[in-house]
Design a protein around this motif. Structure first.
Motif, PDB file in Angstrom:
ATOM      1  N   LEU A 432      19.570   9.168  -5.035  1.00 22.75           N
ATOM      2  CA  LEU A 432      19.914  10.275  -5.935  1.00 22.75           C
ATOM      3  C   LEU A 432      18.891  11.405  -5.890  1.00 22.75           C
ATOM      4  CD1 LEU A 432      21.106   8.242  -9.059  1.00 22.75           C
ATOM      5  CD2 LEU A 432      22.527   9.334  -7.316  1.00 22.75           C
ATOM      6  N   THR A 433      17.671  11.111  -5.465  1.00 18.92           N
ATOM      7  CA  THR A 433      16.639  12.145  -5.369  1.00 18.92           C
ATOM      8  C   THR A 433      15.921  12.025  -4.029  1.00 18.92           C
ATOM      9  OG1 THR A 433      14.828  10.809  -6.275  1.00 18.92           O
ATOM     10  CG2 THR A 433      16.235  11.966  -7.863  1.00 18.92           C
ATOM     11  N   THR A 434      15.341  13.153  -3.592  1.00 18.14           N
ATOM     12  CA  THR A 434      14.578  13.134  -2.348  1.00 18.14           C
ATOM     13  C   THR A 434      13.276  12.370  -2.522  1.00 18.14           C
ATOM     14  OG1 THR A 434      15.437  15.384  -2.105  1.00 18.14           O
ATOM     15  CG2 THR A 434      13.951  14.621  -0.416  1.00 18.14           C
ATOM     16  N   GLU A 435      12.749  12.331  -3.761  1.00 18.75           N
ATOM     17  CA  GLU A 435      11.551  11.526  -4.025  1.00 18.75           C
ATOM     18  C   GLU A 435      11.815  10.057  -3.697  1.00 18.75           C
ATOM     19  OE1 GLU A 435      10.959  15.188  -6.445  1.00 18.75           O
ATOM     20  OE2 GLU A 435      12.639  13.857  -6.073  1.00 18.75           O
ATOM     21  N   ASP A 436      12.988   9.552  -4.112  1.00 20.28           N
ATOM     22  CA  ASP A 436      13.335   8.158  -3.814  1.00 20.28           C
ATOM     23  C   ASP A 436      13.507   7.941  -2.309  1.00 20.28           C
ATOM     24  OD1 ASP A 436      13.207   7.067  -6.350  1.00 20.28           O
ATOM     25  OD2 ASP A 436      15.270   7.560  -6.838  1.00 20.28           O
ATOM     26  N   TYR A 437      14.005   8.962  -1.611  1.00 18.17           N
ATOM     27  CA  TYR A 437      14.122   8.875  -0.145  1.00 18.17           C
ATOM     28  C   TYR A 437      12.739   8.672   0.474  1.00 18.17           C
ATOM     29  CZ  TYR A 437      14.444  10.508   4.686  1.00 18.17           C
ATOM     30  OH  TYR A 437      14.326  10.609   6.055  1.00 18.17           O
ATOM     31  N   VAL A 438      11.772   9.473   0.021  1.00 18.86           N
ATOM     32  CA  VAL A 438      10.408   9.380   0.548  1.00 18.86           C
ATOM     33  C   VAL A 438       9.806   8.002   0.273  1.00 18.86           C
ATOM     34  CG1 VAL A 438       8.044  10.242   0.243  1.00 18.86           C
ATOM     35  CG2 VAL A 438       9.942  11.853   0.484  1.00 18.86           C
ATOM     36  N   HIS A 439      10.058   7.470  -0.919  1.00 10.59           N
ATOM     37  CA  HIS A 439       9.511   6.158  -1.250  1.00 10.59           C
ATOM     38  C   HIS A 439      10.229   5.037  -0.509  1.00 10.59           C
ATOM     39  CE1 HIS A 439       6.456   7.066  -4.219  1.00 10.59           C
ATOM     40  NE2 HIS A 439       7.221   8.049  -4.610  1.00 10.59           N
ATOM     41  N   ARG A 440      11.510   5.208  -0.266  1.00 10.05           N
ATOM     42  CA  ARG A 440      12.236   4.196   0.510  1.00 10.05           C
ATOM     43  C   ARG A 440      11.657   4.087   1.921  1.00 10.05           C
ATOM     44  NH1 ARG A 440      18.765   4.934  -0.056  1.00 10.05           N
ATOM     45  NH2 ARG A 440      19.055   4.300  -2.227  1.00 10.05           N
ATOM     46  N   ILE A 441      11.560   5.204   2.602  1.00 14.39           N
ATOM     47  CA  ILE A 441      11.113   5.144   3.994  1.00 14.39           C
ATOM     48  C   ILE A 441       9.624   4.793   4.076  1.00 14.39           C
ATOM     49  CG2 ILE A 441      12.885   6.801   4.669  1.00 14.39           C
ATOM     50  CD1 ILE A 441      10.674   8.858   5.088  1.00 14.39           C
ATOM     51  N   GLY A 442       8.926   4.891   2.925  1.00 14.87           N
ATOM     52  CA  GLY A 442       7.526   4.497   2.875  1.00 14.87           C
ATOM     53  C   GLY A 442       7.319   2.999   2.922  1.00 14.87           C
ATOM     54  N   ARG A 443       8.409   2.212   2.948  1.00 11.55           N
ATOM     55  CA  ARG A 443       8.288   0.751   3.089  1.00 11.55           C
ATOM     56  C   ARG A 443       7.892   0.382   4.506  1.00 11.55           C
ATOM     57  NH1 ARG A 443       6.443  -0.046  -0.236  1.00 11.55           N
ATOM     58  NH2 ARG A 443       6.584   2.107  -0.818  1.00 11.55           N
ATOM     59  N   THR A 444       8.113   1.302   5.463  1.00 11.86           N
ATOM     60  CA  THR A 444       7.712   1.052   6.842  1.00 11.86           C
ATOM     61  C   THR A 444       6.598   2.023   7.213  1.00 11.86           C
ATOM     62  OG1 THR A 444       8.513   0.833   9.124  1.00 11.86           O
ATOM     63  CG2 THR A 444       9.460   2.609   7.815  1.00 11.86           C
ATOM     64  N   GLY A 445       5.965   1.805   8.365  1.00  7.35           N
ATOM     65  CA  GLY A 445       4.873   2.678   8.780  1.00  7.35           C
ATOM     66  C   GLY A 445       3.650   2.555   7.900  1.00  7.35           C
ATOM     67  N   ARG A 446       3.394   1.353   7.380  1.00 13.11           N
ATOM     68  CA  ARG A 446       2.264   1.149   6.466  1.00 13.11           C
ATOM     69  C   ARG A 446       1.025   0.680   7.226  1.00 13.11           C
ATOM     70  NH1 ARG A 446       4.379   0.759   1.155  1.00 13.11           N
ATOM     71  NH2 ARG A 446       2.718  -0.550   0.333  1.00 13.11           N
ATOM     72  N   ALA A 447      -0.127   0.917   6.590  1.00 15.85           N
ATOM     73  CA  ALA A 447      -1.425   0.481   7.132  1.00 15.85           C
ATOM     74  C   ALA A 447      -1.635   0.958   8.569  1.00 15.85           C
ATOM     75  CB  ALA A 447      -1.528  -1.045   7.048  1.00 15.85           C
ATOM     76  N   GLY A 448      -1.206   2.202   8.855  1.00 16.96           N
ATOM     77  CA  GLY A 448      -1.452   2.796  10.165  1.00 16.96           C
ATOM     78  C   GLY A 448      -0.455   2.416  11.246  1.00 16.96           C
ATOM     79  N   LYS A 449       0.514   1.535  10.917  1.00 21.60           N
ATOM     80  CA  LYS A 449       1.521   1.150  11.915  1.00 21.60           C
ATOM     81  C   LYS A 449       2.664   2.160  11.946  1.00 21.60           C
ATOM     82  CE  LYS A 449       0.509  -3.775  11.474  1.00 21.60           C
ATOM     83  NZ  LYS A 449       1.033  -5.116  11.129  1.00 21.60           N
ATOM     84  N   LYS A 450       3.421   2.144  13.052  1.00 21.32           N
ATOM     85  CA  LYS A 450       4.564   3.040  13.195  1.00 21.32           C
ATOM     86  C   LYS A 450       5.826   2.367  12.660  1.00 21.32           C
ATOM     87  CE  LYS A 450       2.054   6.109  15.296  1.00 21.32           C
ATOM     88  NZ  LYS A 450       1.692   7.387  14.617  1.00 21.32           N
ATOM     89  N   GLY A 451       6.786   3.176  12.216  1.00 18.63           N
ATOM     90  CA  GLY A 451       8.035   2.628  11.701  1.00 18.63           C
ATOM     91  C   GLY A 451       9.199   3.557  11.997  1.00 18.63           C
ATOM     92  N   VAL A 452      10.400   3.057  11.719  1.00 18.45           N
ATOM     93  CA  VAL A 452      11.630   3.839  11.933  1.00 18.45           C
ATOM     94  C   VAL A 452      12.442   3.831  10.649  1.00 18.45           C
ATOM     95  CG1 VAL A 452      13.800   4.004  13.219  1.00 18.45           C
ATOM     96  CG2 VAL A 452      11.709   3.294  14.406  1.00 18.45           C
ATOM     97  N   ALA A 453      12.951   4.995  10.268  1.00 20.07           N
ATOM     98  CA  ALA A 453      13.859   5.102   9.113  1.00 20.07           C
ATOM     99  C   ALA A 453      15.145   5.778   9.583  1.00 20.07           C
ATOM    100  CB  ALA A 453      13.213   5.894   7.994  1.00 20.07           C
ATOM    101  N   HIS A 454      16.254   5.051   9.507  1.00 19.53           N
ATOM    102  CA  HIS A 454      17.557   5.577   9.937  1.00 19.53           C
ATOM    103  C   HIS A 454      18.412   5.786   8.689  1.00 19.53           C
ATOM    104  CE1 HIS A 454      20.224   5.919  13.632  1.00 19.53           C
ATOM    105  NE2 HIS A 454      21.015   6.249  12.614  1.00 19.53           N
ATOM    106  N   THR A 455      18.878   6.998   8.481  1.00 16.16           N
ATOM    107  CA  THR A 455      19.537   7.357   7.222  1.00 16.16           C
ATOM    108  C   THR A 455      20.961   7.848   7.432  1.00 16.16           C
ATOM    109  OG1 THR A 455      17.416   7.967   6.234  1.00 16.16           O
ATOM    110  CG2 THR A 455      19.390   8.888   5.203  1.00 16.16           C
ATOM    111  N   PHE A 456      21.887   7.319   6.616  1.00 14.94           N
ATOM    112  CA  PHE A 456      23.267   7.815   6.590  1.00 14.94           C
ATOM    113  C   PHE A 456      23.366   8.914   5.524  1.00 14.94           C
ATOM    114  CE2 PHE A 456      24.888   3.294   7.855  1.00 14.94           C
ATOM    115  CZ  PHE A 456      24.401   3.487   9.133  1.00 14.94           C
TER     116      PHE A 456
END
Length: 524
Positions: A432-456
């Motif tokens: 519902l908000t872009t803030e929640d989008y940022v926090h969702r994709i923040g579940r990956t790419g933690r502690a200096g590792k790389k991650g992927v976020a694919h969004t519909f």
């Protein structure tokens, strides 16, 4: 006639002091040719700034103060009270009184903190403090009120946890009934996670903690409180209930932490937070951690904190995504999502051993997607509000331990949870908000590792297209053409009662037509 002329003269006089965009100006001040040239240059400059902000503009944005009325106060500050450093590859902005004193120098190692071994026992698995820890500890250990703006996964729990342990040790080790420290969290899962860290950290120091949250029996929580604890970690709703029932007394609490303060207020907990804070000791050290710094959080800080708290911003206080996450946004329709999700899982989760997190918007949707995946042969668990707390905890454990590395979740799992090694996040439903989008994709790419976020992204989400485009651009991601078709408007004004108001403007909308007026104001 004389009165009419007098009004005309007065109006012309006022126009002379108006800014240069005013359509009615005295011809002796500026010719029409000059006006056109100036407007054209101004428009060109505005477009250039909007399209590609320079490094100087970015720095200016980072250094801006929260309230325009503070300009004069900032000018009166002594030199050296604002500091910009680079920590862990990210820019760190430090502001507040006397922040450049030697005793507040950021730590480059745990040894520099000069803390007892039993307190630093919890840090043995790390090589050095994270940026937020290295900057926070000197201030917090000195008793300063503190505001930390940092992304999730940046080591915030120990940033406020280690100073909390020292705060308790300084008051003596005697057995106490009422707590000295309080940590407020917006969700049960985050509260449990903080409690796990603080309980483990407190073992070697003899510091006891209890976690209180809704969705489970009050009995064990009340028993722990009656036995006496040093630290209470909890969600606002359950904590307020226990206070009103007389089982939790906060009158001796002199160290208060609000974690994920922005999310707490977003979820409507402001009345509970204010009520709880009013129960704590009037002489207290206040600590606030937040991923963003909206006006509501700023207002809360002004009311309950020292007039001049220290503020440390790691990265940016504006809405920004983790740059270690590759963001892919795909515009599609509702009916295509199930098949597309399965296709992506065949790509990202082929081994069925790596952790993949699928986010949905609603509780019923989480259950449906979980069932759909299980029927198609995928081993999946889910976390959502309709599940009993025991089932939610069990699902999280299965996911964290890698027993079932595919999880479907609503946004309750997006804030603050430290789930290690999540390789891919799939946003089945846009939040519902872009803030929640940022926090969702923040579940990956933690502690200096790389991650992927694919969004519909669907047609019904078009009101957030502009904000999403800004997030993608800020983090240097590819902006899909289909997303640009929704326009790049951003919701500017928002009413608590009626929501955000904006006029729908598509990307291919015709340019506005310039209307010119002659010098007459219609009076004779």
């Amino acid at each position: 006639m004389r009165n009419s002329e007098s009004r005309k003269n007065e109006k012309m006089k006022n126009n002379r002091t108006a800014d240069e965009e005013s359509p009615i100006q005295d011809s002796t001040l500026e010719t029409k040719k000059d006006k056109k040239k100036k407007k054209k240059n101004k428009h060109k400059k505005s477009l250039e700034e909007e399209k590609a902000p320079t490094e100087a503009a970015n720095l200016k944005r980072k250094l801006k103060i929260d309230d325009p009325e503070e300009d004069d106060a900032i000018k009166k500050k002594k030199s050296g009270e604002d500091d910009v450093e680079i920590g862990g590859g990210k820019e760190v902005f430090v502001s507040g009184n006397d922040v450049k004193e030697v005793k507040y120098t950021a730590l480059s190692s745990f040894d520099e903190a000069k803390l007892p071994e039993e307190v630093l026992e919890c840090c043995k698995g790390f090589n050095k403090p994270s940026p937020i820890q290295s900057h926070a500890w000197p201030f917090l250990l000195d008793g300063r009120d503190f505001i930390g703006i940092a992304a999730t996964g940046s080591g915030k729990t120990l940033a406020f946890g280690v100073p909390a342990l020292m705060h308790i040790r300084r008051t003596g080790r005697k057995k106490r009934l009422n707590p000295l420290c309080l940590v407020l969290s917006p969700t049960r899962e985050l509260a449990q996670q903080i409690a796990d860290v603080l309980c483990e950290a407190g073992k070697s120091c003899g510091v006891s903690s209890v976690c209180v949250y809704g969705g489970t029996s009050k009995g064990p929580q009340i028993s722990s409180l009656k036995a006496g604890v040093d630290v209470v970690i909890g969600t606002p709703g359950r904590l307020k209930d226990l206070i009103e029932m007389g089982f939790c007394c906060l009158k001796e609490v002199s160290y208060v932490v609000l974690d994920e303060a922005d999310r707490m207020l977003d979820m409507g907990f402001e009345p509970e937070v204010r009520s709880i804070l009013s129960q704590t000791c009037s002489i207290r050290q206040m600590v606030m951690f937040s991923a963003t710094w909206p006006p509501s959080v700023h207002q809360l800080a002004q009311e309950f904190m020292d007039p001049n708290p220290v503020k440390v911003v790691v990265g940016s206080e504006d809405l920004a995504a983790n740059h270690d996450v590759m963001q892919i946004v795909e515009v599609l329709d509702d009916r295509s999502r199930d098949a597309r999700l399965v296709t992506l899982l065949e790509k990202y989760h082929k081994s069925q051993k790596n952790r993949v997190l699928v986010f949905v918007l609603y509780k019923k949707e989480a259950a449906r997607v979980e069932n759909m995946l299980q029927k198609r042969g995928w081993k999946a668990v889910s976390v959502h509000g309709d599940k009993a707390q025991r089932d939610r905890t069990n699902a999280l454990s299965l996911f964290k331990d890698g027993i079932c590395p595919l999880m479907v979740a609503t946004d309750v799992a997006a804030r603050g949870l430290d789930i290690p090694d999540v390789e891919v996040v799939i946003n089945y439903s846009f939040p519902l908000t872009t803030e929640d989008y940022v926090h969702r994709i923040g579940r990956t790419g933690r502690a200096g590792k790389k991650g992927v976020a694919h969004t519909f992204f669907m047609q019904e989400n078009k009101g957030l297209a502009g904000e999403l485009v800004n997030v993608l651009r800020e983090s240097g991601q590819l902006v899909p053409t289909d997303l640009m078709k929704f326009g790049t408007h951003v919701k500017k004004k928002e009413s608590k009662l009626y929501g955000a108001h904006f006029k729908e403007i598509s990307a291919d909308a015709p340019k506005s037509k310039k209307i010119t007026f002659n010098d007459s104001d219609g009076e004779d």
